[in-house]
Design an enzyme around this catalytic site. Structure first.
Site: not given
Ligand code: SAM
Length: 215
Positions: A64
């Site tokens: 992000s």
């Molecule tokens: N917090 C993260 C960082 O600091 O890098 C941002 C990550 S990205 C914007 C969102 C993440 O949510 C992705 O890695 C994606 O794979 C994960 N994600 C999406 N749906 C999900 C779910 N149902 N359960 C767990 N993770 C999920």
């Protein structure tokens, strides 16, 4: 894991950028100033690590934007010892900021490669937390209740399970909308059956994915 004066200077500039964009929480700014964001980047993208932008981390996902991380962290108002659930570990960067704020952190990621990489880095940085692999869209009922829940992917609706897993005085932050554009929603559980709802502006997140599709 090199973290030198050049990186620290770039972090100070990033902190100033975030202050200029309206982040006021000094604990959050200090956490951003402490965490070596470049370590969460792939080699090829290292030169962008202290820009205020989101970048690819593999598996079609992103780390992000620092402003978004700071904004969510400020609104989450994590206090030392708070039990915090993060849904969407991704690179582990947001997790590290929550840990700097004193969270007892539980973080879950659905992509195995990202989960393993983020946990290895967080371990090497010396943080204590629990990292899970799997679908976090319904929270972690066995470990609930939580003082704070942060969702770092966009959802079409608010999963009621997450509200149920909040303590009284707990806060849930979740981007809600379509696959391109979401509104950051803040829910505060003021009484066991009473939740205050606030809209905090527009953001763009990758989708929150359930095993059977987009939520
Ligand atoms: N917090 C993260 C960082 O600091 O890098 C941002 C990550 S990205 C914007 C969102 C993440 O949510 C992705 O890695 C994606 O794979 C994960 N994600 C999406 N749906 C999900 C779910 N149902 N359960 C767990 N993770 C999920």
């Amino acid at each position: 894991m090199v973290d030198n004066y050049k990186h620290k200077g770039l972090r100070n500039n990033l902190v100033k950028t975030l202050e200029n964009k309206g982040i006021t929480d000094q604990r959050v700014l200090q956490a951003i100033g402490n965490v070596p964001r470049h370590l969460f980047f792939d080699e090829a993208l290292l030169k962008y690590a202290y820009q205020d932008n989101a970048f690819p981390i593999g598996e079609g996902q992103t780390i992000s934007q620092p402003y978004t991380v700071a904004f969510q962290s400020q609104h989450l108002n994590v206090q030392p010892g708070h039990s915090v659930l993060e849904i969407g570990t991704g690179s582990g960067y947001q997790a590290s900021i929550l840990l700097e704020l004193g969270a007892r952190l539980f973080t879950i990621e659905r992509h195995e490669a990202l989960h393993l990489k983020a946990c290895e880095l967080l371990d090497n940085l010396g943080y204590h937390y629990r990292g899970f692999l799997g679908d976090g869209s319904q929270g972690l009922p066995n470990l609930a209740p939580f003082d704070r829940i942060i969702v770092t992917a966009g959802a079409p609706v608010v999963p009621h399970e997450l509200l149920e897993q909040l303590n009284v005085n707990g806060i849930l932050l979740i981007p809600v909308g379509d696959e391109k554009d979401q509104t950051m929603m803040k829910f505060t559980k003021v009484e066991p059956n009473k939740v205050l709802r606030e809209e905090l502006g527009n953001f763009q997140f990758v989708p929150l994915v359930r095993e059977d599709g987009w939520m």
